[in-house]
Design a protein around this motif. Structure first.
Motif, PDB file in Angstrom:
ATOM      1  N   SER A   8       0.836  -1.199   0.000  1.00 13.37           N
ATOM      2  CA  SER A   8       0.000   0.000   0.000  1.00 13.37           C
ATOM      3  C   SER A   8       0.867   1.244   0.000  1.00 13.37           C
ATOM      4  N   GLN A   9       0.259   2.368  -0.325  1.00 11.53           N
ATOM      5  CA  GLN A   9       0.978   3.635  -0.230  1.00 11.53           C
ATOM      6  C   GLN A   9       1.430   3.893   1.205  1.00 11.53           C
ATOM      7  N   HIS A  10       0.582   3.544   2.168  1.00 13.93           N
ATOM      8  CA  HIS A  10       0.971   3.706   3.569  1.00 13.93           C
ATOM      9  C   HIS A  10       2.260   2.942   3.873  1.00 13.93           C
ATOM     10  N   SER A  11       2.366   1.746   3.318  1.00 16.62           N
ATOM     11  CA  SER A  11       3.487   0.871   3.673  1.00 16.62           C
ATOM     12  C   SER A  11       4.836   1.409   3.217  1.00 16.62           C
TER      13      SER A  11
ATOM     14  N   PHE B 193       0.305   5.524  10.457  1.00 17.44           N
ATOM     15  CA  PHE B 193       0.714   4.880   9.205  1.00 17.44           C
ATOM     16  C   PHE B 193       1.124   3.430   9.428  1.00 17.44           C
TER      17      PHE B 193
ATOM     18  N   THR C 188      -2.128   1.406  10.151  1.00 16.59           N
ATOM     19  CA  THR C 188      -2.931   1.330   8.933  1.00 16.59           C
ATOM     20  C   THR C 188      -2.285   0.391   7.918  1.00 16.59           C
ATOM     21  N   THR C 189      -0.955   0.446   7.808  1.00  9.84           N
ATOM     22  CA  THR C 189      -0.230  -0.483   6.946  1.00  9.84           C
ATOM     23  C   THR C 189      -0.533  -1.926   7.326  1.00  9.84           C
TER      24      THR C 189
ATOM     25  N   TRP D 240       7.603  11.896   1.508  1.00  9.32           N
ATOM     26  CA  TRP D 240       6.960  12.253   2.771  1.00  9.32           C
ATOM     27  C   TRP D 240       7.273  13.705   3.138  1.00  9.32           C
TER      28      TRP D 240
END
Length: 254
Positions: free
Chosen positions: A131-134, A192, A195-196, A225
């Motif tokens: 994911s983008q979060h990861s 983050f 959520t990841t 970031w």
């Protein structure tokens, strides 16, 4: 404002009182987001000033109860600096004192036993680039193997070694830890991280082939970031988080 707050506030610096408010807010937000584990995890923040003191939760209070004045101030040996009717979590002291002593930039250390975080910490591959979060987590992630409940001082050097200069630490079979230059940084990093892990658990449960993000994108994540937060890090979202908390219950400020 509670009587305890009236008694404490005049005895501490304005900088310490602000740090207390931010840390109490962090506890309340962790509870609000559902990452708490009854009374059994911990968040600490360094007290501004030359002394090596930090604030941590009173052992026995739910995160949703914690206030600025109820936080316990201790030194790196675990001795209470101010009198408090509460003790501190011994495992919390082991983990947090180790990181605060080793990392000058570790003004806040946040540790949770979130369900999804623990689930991923038990997966052999750890965090996957799904994911983008990861990508933001993977750009500064370390791992520490489980050694039982963190009660023994001899675990400290191994914990510090494994963390190194990273911002995210996955405690295998245990949970998640973030380090921040501010309470805001540590909290947003944990958002983050958790959520990841939530996305990963859901993606793996789907039973379909997964598409991984390329290593070159992960390598550039830190620069992205900085750009997307305009160099403010967690501080960009922090005022909005405090407004959200104030609408629900502003008593953390007392």
């Amino acid at each position: 404002m509670s009587d305890q707050a009236f008694e404490l506030r005049p005895t501490v610096s304005a900088a310490e009182w602000q740090q207390r408010i931010d840390l109490a807010a962090c506890y309340r937000l962790v509870a609000m987001f559902g990452w708490d584990d009854l009374i059994f995890t911990h968040i600490s923040a360094r007290v501004p000033g030359p002394e090596h003191h930090f604030l941590i939760n009173p052992y026995g209070m739910m995160f949703s109860e914690i206030t600025a004045s109820s936080l316990v101030k201790v030194d790196l040996q675990g001795t209470k600096v101010f009198d408090s009717p509460y003790d501190i979590n011994p495992a919390g002291f082991t983990i947090h004192s180790a990181v605060h002593a080793a990392r000058e930039d570790a003004n806040c250390v946040l540790h949770v036993h979130s369900v999804n975080g623990v689930a991923v910490s038990a997966q052999d591959e750890g965090v996957l680039p799904l994911s983008q979060h990861s990508i933001f987590v993977l750009s500064s992630l370390a791992y520490h193997d489980y050694e039982g409940v963190a009660l023994e001082a001899d675990e400290k050097p191994r914990l510090v070694r494994d963390l190194g200069n990273k911002r995210f630490l996955m405690l295998r079979n245990h949970g998640l830890l973030t380090v921040g230059q501010s309470v805001a940084d540590a909290f947003v990093a944990m958002y983050f991280f958790e959520t990841t892990c939530t996305i990963q658990v859901r993606a793996l449960s789907g039973g379909r082939p997964l598409r991984r993000i390329g290593e070159s994108i992960v390598d550039g994540a830190q620069a992205q970031w900085e750009k997307v937060t305009r160099g403010a890090g967690g501080g960009l979202a922090w005022p909005a988080l405090l407004r959200k908390l104030d609408r629900a219950d502003p008593s953390y400020r007392t």
